[in-house]
Design an enzyme around this catalytic site. Structure first.
Site, short mmCIF file in Angstrom:
data_model
loop_
_atom_site.label_atom_id
_atom_site.label_comp_id
_atom_site.label_asym_id
_atom_site.label_seq_id
_atom_site.Cartn_x
_atom_site.Cartn_y
_atom_site.Cartn_z
N CYS A 1 0.83 -1.20 0.00
CA CYS A 1 0.00 0.00 0.00
C CYS A 1 0.88 1.27 0.00
O CYS A 1 1.54 1.55 -0.98
CB CYS A 1 -0.99 -0.03 1.16
SG CYS A 1 -2.37 1.11 0.94
N HIS B 1 -3.66 -5.26 0.38
CA HIS B 1 -3.17 -5.72 1.68
C HIS B 1 -3.17 -7.25 1.74
O HIS B 1 -4.20 -7.87 2.02
CB HIS B 1 -4.04 -5.14 2.81
CG HIS B 1 -3.82 -3.69 3.04
ND1 HIS B 1 -2.84 -3.22 3.89
CD2 HIS B 1 -4.42 -2.60 2.52
CE1 HIS B 1 -2.86 -1.89 3.89
NE2 HIS B 1 -3.81 -1.49 3.07
N GLU C 1 -1.94 -9.13 3.96
CA GLU C 1 -1.95 -9.65 5.33
C GLU C 1 -3.35 -9.91 5.87
O GLU C 1 -3.51 -10.63 6.86
CB GLU C 1 -1.20 -8.69 6.26
CG GLU C 1 -1.88 -7.34 6.51
CD GLU C 1 -1.60 -6.28 5.46
OE1 GLU C 1 -1.79 -5.09 5.76
OE2 GLU C 1 -1.19 -6.63 4.34
#
Length: 510
Positions: A82, A169, A171
């Site tokens: 990001c 993202h 994660e």
């Protein structure tokens, strides 16, 4: 033992600790460092890989976080996420643009699976976007390896320099291929082995504590919960009888908990243990106090005062052990994220505290703490004990804390925990407890009108306390809990079940 290291460079994003957790799930050790960390310090740490986190800034902001451009010439693989992706492009003379509309939420993404980053993945999958700016022109030597309808560069790579950036993202759970992508970065790009374990972590902590403490004396803030118990055992293995555990029975514990703690640590672990009966002292300080933050601060300060008094009796104590873990640090806003609530191990510490801190678990998530506990030979039942906040029942009794309210909450909580155990759910639910809202309501019992307390039941599923969902407990179990509490705790005539996830709610009510 030299361990492989990945550095997670913190730019203030909300998912930073989650990135660290995802790395560790692959048995790779990582540390979170601020973006201000110098090139010299990075070289000294000798990481095998670097991950830039997201963040709330624009690369064009006046005070936007930056890194030294030389970092990209160290030969260390870098993954930007990001803001980290945009910063990489901006630093290397690519172009970052602010579009007319932002991209947020679940998004279909087209992947170039010839890239090592997306090896063995589908050509189209779902990712999680949360950005305003995007890369409109990649730097020299880079190529685009992912796109979405709104984002012409959802990912980029420079294979020669091992530099990668993703706008989404990886994660978070909503990026369906995210864990696999991070695994590809760690093992296909960084060529890591993945040999870090909880046993090696414990060994390193024990060695470090021995060196730090030397021949000095240490006290441990023992509550009997998982975190402080594992912290105490690690320190005990390092320095033995130099450690004295101080267990403050503040009268805010669960049913029979004080006696259980004393028995386990004195008899089973052969630790020096002092039990301080301080119920009257804590309740006196809490009298008339209803604000949850004030309650937490008061309890935190009193804890330290009690330790200081006990330490003076012991003579020449240098260190205090606490069971602080990662989510405690995050929720207390000690990095760039906003303060949600002060944690008793962090925000409640008085500035004039007289001890140096030992926090052997501050880098671990709860499931990692439990894994360390198992490695250390702590009994399974204790390792899987329910998480319990340092302020105890004081933050499960909403409003002013009184002996009567504590007794009601304690009995209702014991019934709830007993029935969850009978149903075989105690290790399937992350946390479950009863709390006492400051609410009374009308009821009818035995042809008589009642006006009694309401008990709220809270149960959540989670793996790390960073996020959680409300537990789908079978109706028949909830029914039995409700009937037992109403029949056995006479001051209660209504039971409610909390069906809120985190976020927007926190796990505890206060």
């Amino acid at each position: 033992m030299n361990k492989e290291l990945v550095l997670v460079v913190d730019f203030g994003g909300q998912y930073n600790q989650l990135i660290a957790r995802r790395v560790r799930e692959n048995r790779v050790y990582c540390e979170i460092v601020p973006y201000t960390t110098s090139i010299e310090d990075i070289k000294e740490k000798a990481p095998k890989g670097i991950i830039f986190t997201g963040g709330p800034n624009s690369v064009y902001g006046e005070n936007a976080p930056r890194v030294q451009k030389e970092l990209f010439d160290l030969g260390i693989p870098v993954l930007g996420i990001c803001y980290g992706d945009q910063l990489m492009a901006h630093s290397l003379e690519g172009e970052v643009t602010s579009p007319e509309k932002r991209e947020y939420g679940k998004t279909d993404v087209n992947l170039d699976n010839s890239s090592l980053l997306f090896k063995d993945m589908k050509e189209k999958d779902q990712c999680w976007m949360s950005h305003t700016d995007y890369i409109s022109k990649v730097p020299k030597g880079f190529k685009i390896i992912a796109t979405t309808d709104e984002c012409p560069c959802a990912a980029m790579e420079n294979v020669e320099k091992k530099l990668y950036g993703v706008q989404f993202h990886p994660e978070v759970e909503h990026t369906l291929f995210g864990k696999k992508m991070l695994k590809n970065f760690l093992f296909n790009v960084c060529n890591l082995k993945g040999d870090w374990s909880m046993s090696s972590f414990a060994e390193q902590q024990i060695k470090a504590i021995k060196e730090k403490v030397g021949d000095k004396k240490v006290i441990c803030a023992l509550s009997g919960g998982v975190d402080s118990s594992v912290a105490a055992v690690i320190v005990h293995k390092a320095i033995g009888k130099q450690l004295t555990c101080i267990f403050v029975d503040h009268g805010l514990l669960r049913k029979d908990e004080g006696d259980q703690v004393e028995k386990i640590f004195k008899d089973q672990f052969d630790m020096n243990l002092i039990r301080v009966n301080a119920q009257d002292r804590f309740l006196g300080k809490l009298k008339g106090v209803s604000d949850p933050e004030r309650k937490r601060k008061i309890i935190g300060e009193e804890f330290i005062r009690v330790f200081e008094e006990e330490a003076k009796k012991l003579g020449n104590i240098s260190f205090l052990v606490q069971g602080t873990i990662y989510p405690d640090i995050v929720e207390s806003g000690t990095n760039t994220s906003a303060t949600i609530k002060s944690h008793h191990n962090v925000g409640g510490l008085p500035e004039d505290m007289e001890f140096k801190l030992i926090e052997p678990l501050r880098e671990l998530f709860k499931d990692e703490v439990r894994a360390v506990g198992e490695e250390l030979g702590i009994p399974h039942k204790l390792v899987w004990r329910q998480p319990f906040p340092g302020p105890g029942l004081a933050i499960r009794v909403l409003g002013e804390v009184t002996e009567e309210k504590l007794a009601i909450t304690r009995e209702a909580d014991a019934i709830f925990r007993e029935e969850i155990a009978k149903a075989g759910l105690e290790e399937k639910i992350w946390q479950y407890f009863a709390c006492l809202p400051n609410i009374q309501s009308v009821g009818v019992m035995g042809d008589e009108r009642t006006y009694c307390h309401t008990i709220a039941l809270r149960a959540v599923t989670s793996s790390d306390a960073m996020t959680s969902d409300w537990a789908r407990i079978p109706y028949e179990v909830l029914d039995k809990v409700s009937r037992r509490i109403v029949n056995e705790v006479k001051e209660v005539n209504r039971i409610v079940y909390d069906v809120t996830s985190k976020p927007p709610a926190t796990i505890e009510w206060e």
